[in-house]
Design a protein around this motif. Structure first.
Motif, PDB file in Angstrom:
ATOM      1  N   ILE A 146       0.724  -1.334  -0.051  1.00  0.00           N
ATOM      2  CA  ILE A 146       0.169  -0.054  -0.042  1.00  0.00           C
ATOM      3  C   ILE A 146       0.888   1.148  -0.069  1.00  0.00           C
ATOM      4  O   ILE A 146       0.541   2.054  -0.741  1.00  0.00           O
ATOM      5  CB  ILE A 146      -0.821  -0.102   1.189  1.00  0.00           C
ATOM      6  CG1 ILE A 146      -2.044  -1.082   1.062  1.00  0.00           C
ATOM      7  CG2 ILE A 146      -1.743   1.406   1.491  1.00  0.00           C
ATOM      8  CD1 ILE A 146      -3.026  -1.375   2.383  1.00  0.00           C
ATOM      9  N   CYS A 147       1.832   1.360   0.831  1.00  0.00           N
ATOM     10  CA  CYS A 147       2.845   2.345   0.695  1.00  0.00           C
ATOM     11  C   CYS A 147       3.496   2.569  -0.381  1.00  0.00           C
ATOM     12  O   CYS A 147       3.527   3.757  -0.936  1.00  0.00           O
ATOM     13  CB  CYS A 147       3.767   2.312   1.933  1.00  0.00           C
ATOM     14  SG  CYS A 147       2.704   2.303   3.703  1.00  0.00           S
ATOM     15  N   GLY A 148       4.139   1.522  -0.980  1.00  0.00           N
ATOM     16  CA  GLY A 148       4.623   1.586  -1.998  1.00  0.00           C
ATOM     17  C   GLY A 148       3.842   2.209  -3.277  1.00  0.00           C
ATOM     18  O   GLY A 148       4.439   3.047  -3.829  1.00  0.00           O
ATOM     19  N   ALA A 149       2.764   1.860  -3.496  1.00  0.00           N
ATOM     20  CA  ALA A 149       1.824   2.362  -4.399  1.00  0.00           C
ATOM     21  C   ALA A 149       1.489   3.675  -4.242  1.00  0.00           C
ATOM     22  O   ALA A 149       1.011   4.512  -5.216  1.00  0.00           O
ATOM     23  CB  ALA A 149       0.506   1.435  -4.480  1.00  0.00           C
ATOM     24  N   GLY A 150       1.310   3.896  -2.716  1.00  0.00           N
ATOM     25  CA  GLY A 150       0.977   5.258  -2.387  1.00  0.00           C
ATOM     26  C   GLY A 150       1.962   6.302  -2.818  1.00  0.00           C
ATOM     27  O   GLY A 150       1.744   7.500  -3.310  1.00  0.00           O
ATOM     28  N   VAL A 151       3.147   5.949  -2.835  1.00  0.00           N
ATOM     29  CA  VAL A 151       4.563   6.744  -3.017  1.00  0.00           C
ATOM     30  C   VAL A 151       4.407   6.920  -4.483  1.00  0.00           C
ATOM     31  O   VAL A 151       4.629   8.208  -4.887  1.00  0.00           O
ATOM     32  CB  VAL A 151       5.689   6.357  -2.572  1.00  0.00           C
ATOM     33  CG1 VAL A 151       6.869   7.272  -3.156  1.00  0.00           C
ATOM     34  CG2 VAL A 151       5.713   6.227  -1.110  1.00  0.00           C
ATOM     35  N   VAL A 152       4.112   6.004  -5.367  1.00  0.00           N
ATOM     36  CA  VAL A 152       4.227   6.254  -6.761  1.00  0.00           C
ATOM     37  C   VAL A 152       2.911   7.026  -7.185  1.00  0.00           C
ATOM     38  O   VAL A 152       3.079   8.205  -8.020  1.00  0.00           O
ATOM     39  CB  VAL A 152       3.975   5.131  -7.474  1.00  0.00           C
ATOM     40  CG1 VAL A 152       3.520   5.122  -9.064  1.00  0.00           C
ATOM     41  CG2 VAL A 152       5.107   3.854  -7.218  1.00  0.00           C
ATOM     42  N   LYS A 153       1.804   7.054  -6.460  1.00  0.00           N
ATOM     43  CA  LYS A 153       0.578   7.869  -6.870  1.00  0.00           C
ATOM     44  C   LYS A 153       1.012   9.294  -6.216  1.00  0.00           C
ATOM     45  O   LYS A 153       0.392  10.357  -7.000  1.00  0.00           O
ATOM     46  CB  LYS A 153      -0.503   7.296  -5.798  1.00  0.00           C
ATOM     47  CG  LYS A 153      -1.823   8.202  -6.178  1.00  0.00           C
ATOM     48  CD  LYS A 153      -3.091   7.385  -5.369  1.00  0.00           C
ATOM     49  CE  LYS A 153      -4.324   8.537  -5.835  1.00  0.00           C
ATOM     50  NZ  LYS A 153      -5.688   7.854  -4.808  1.00  0.00           N
ATOM     51  N   GLY A 154       1.600   9.553  -5.259  1.00  0.00           N
ATOM     52  CA  GLY A 154       1.845  10.953  -4.866  1.00  0.00           C
ATOM     53  C   GLY A 154       2.769  11.399  -5.837  1.00  0.00           C
ATOM     54  O   GLY A 154       2.658  12.758  -6.033  1.00  0.00           O
ATOM     55  N   PHE A 155       3.928  10.783  -6.460  1.00  0.00           N
ATOM     56  CA  PHE A 155       4.685  11.432  -7.504  1.00  0.00           C
ATOM     57  C   PHE A 155       4.334  11.562  -8.869  1.00  0.00           C
ATOM     58  O   PHE A 155       4.557  12.510  -9.382  1.00  0.00           O
ATOM     59  CB  PHE A 155       6.154  10.496  -7.390  1.00  0.00           C
ATOM     60  CG  PHE A 155       6.683  10.650  -6.247  1.00  0.00           C
ATOM     61  CD1 PHE A 155       6.823  11.643  -5.368  1.00  0.00           C
ATOM     62  CD2 PHE A 155       7.895   9.759  -5.934  1.00  0.00           C
ATOM     63  CE1 PHE A 155       7.700  11.617  -4.269  1.00  0.00           C
ATOM     64  CE2 PHE A 155       8.448   9.443  -4.673  1.00  0.00           C
ATOM     65  CZ  PHE A 155       8.518  10.667  -3.884  1.00  0.00           C
TER      66      PHE A 155
END
Length: 241
Positions: A146-155
């Motif tokens: 979830i955090c990995g996908a969240g960071v990609v979404k943030g960038f």
């Protein structure tokens, strides 16, 4: 500080026979294989061990990094109209395989390098780890994803939303049953590979034949050279003539 050092030492050694997975044979003094005991379903003592939490953190970080790189790689393909003008399908395969290779290498000695709830579930069924540890691993893996996908979404929010976050879908022309079958076969290969690679019995057996992968290839190469030079080209007979 002295008490904490003792706790770390205890946590690192108390559960060494079952964690990390796949290193038991390397730590044995004898080459003879001994079947390790099955892990209990519940092991409350693990909750007092620092190695238990360290392993969960390792699973979190490994899954985080894997999702971060793999999603960015997939989106690097689908953002182009031709869909293959950047890294390409082979690039995705190399990214996934390379990340798993590197992350398993980094975490195998800490948590066993599962990085996948399916791997953890399979090892649980084989009684290679306790239910307590399996649940903890799966929770940490999901949080890492979830955090990995969240960071990609943030960038890359616009690109992320436009491409569905790089999520898998059943390709046109295939049914959900086809997709299910492909997932079953692919996961079977993955988990079977994990079992084979971490089989302590195989490691103990192979330790009795340490030069086989040197002698065999050299003999094969020599036979190939002799066959080509003597039988096919007949060079020794041409030299005599």
């Amino acid at each position: 500080m002295e008490g904490k050092e003792e706790d770390v030492s205890l946590g690192a050694n108390k559960f060494s026979e079952r964690q990390p997975i796949g290193t038991a044979a390397q730590s044995q003094d004898s080459k003879d294989y001994k079947e390790p005991p099955a892990a209990p379903l519940f092991e409350p003592g693990e909750l007092k061990s620092w190695s238990f939490y360290r392993a969960g953190i390792a699973e979190f970080m490994a899954t985080f990094l894997f999702l971060y790189v793999s999603i960015l790689t997939v989106m690097g393909v689908v953002k182009s109209p031709s869909k293959c003008s950047t890294v390409g399908v082979q690039g995705i395969a190399w990214a996934f395989g390379g990340m798993i290779f590197a992350l398993v290498y980094c975490t195998a000695g800490i948590s066993g390098g599962h990085i996948n709830p399916a791997v953890t579930f399979g090892l649980l069924l084989a009684r290679k780890l306790s239910l307590t540890r399996a649940i903890f691993y799966i929770v940490m893996q999901c949080l890492g994803a979830i955090c990995g996908a969240g960071v990609v979404k943030g960038f890359q929010k616009g690109l992320y939303m436009g491409n569905g976050g790089g999520a898998n879908v059943v390709a046109p022309g295939y049914t959900k049953g086809d997709g299910l079958g492909a997932e079953i076969i692919g996961t079977f290969v993955l988990v079977y590979t994990v079992f084979s690679a971490t089989d302590a019995k195989r490691n103990a057996r192979d330790s009795h034949v340490p030069w086989i992968f040197w002698v065999g290839p050299f003999i094969g190469a020599a036979l190939a050279a002799i066959y080509h030079q003597v039988v096919i080209r007949a060079i020794p007979f041409k030299s005599r003539a």
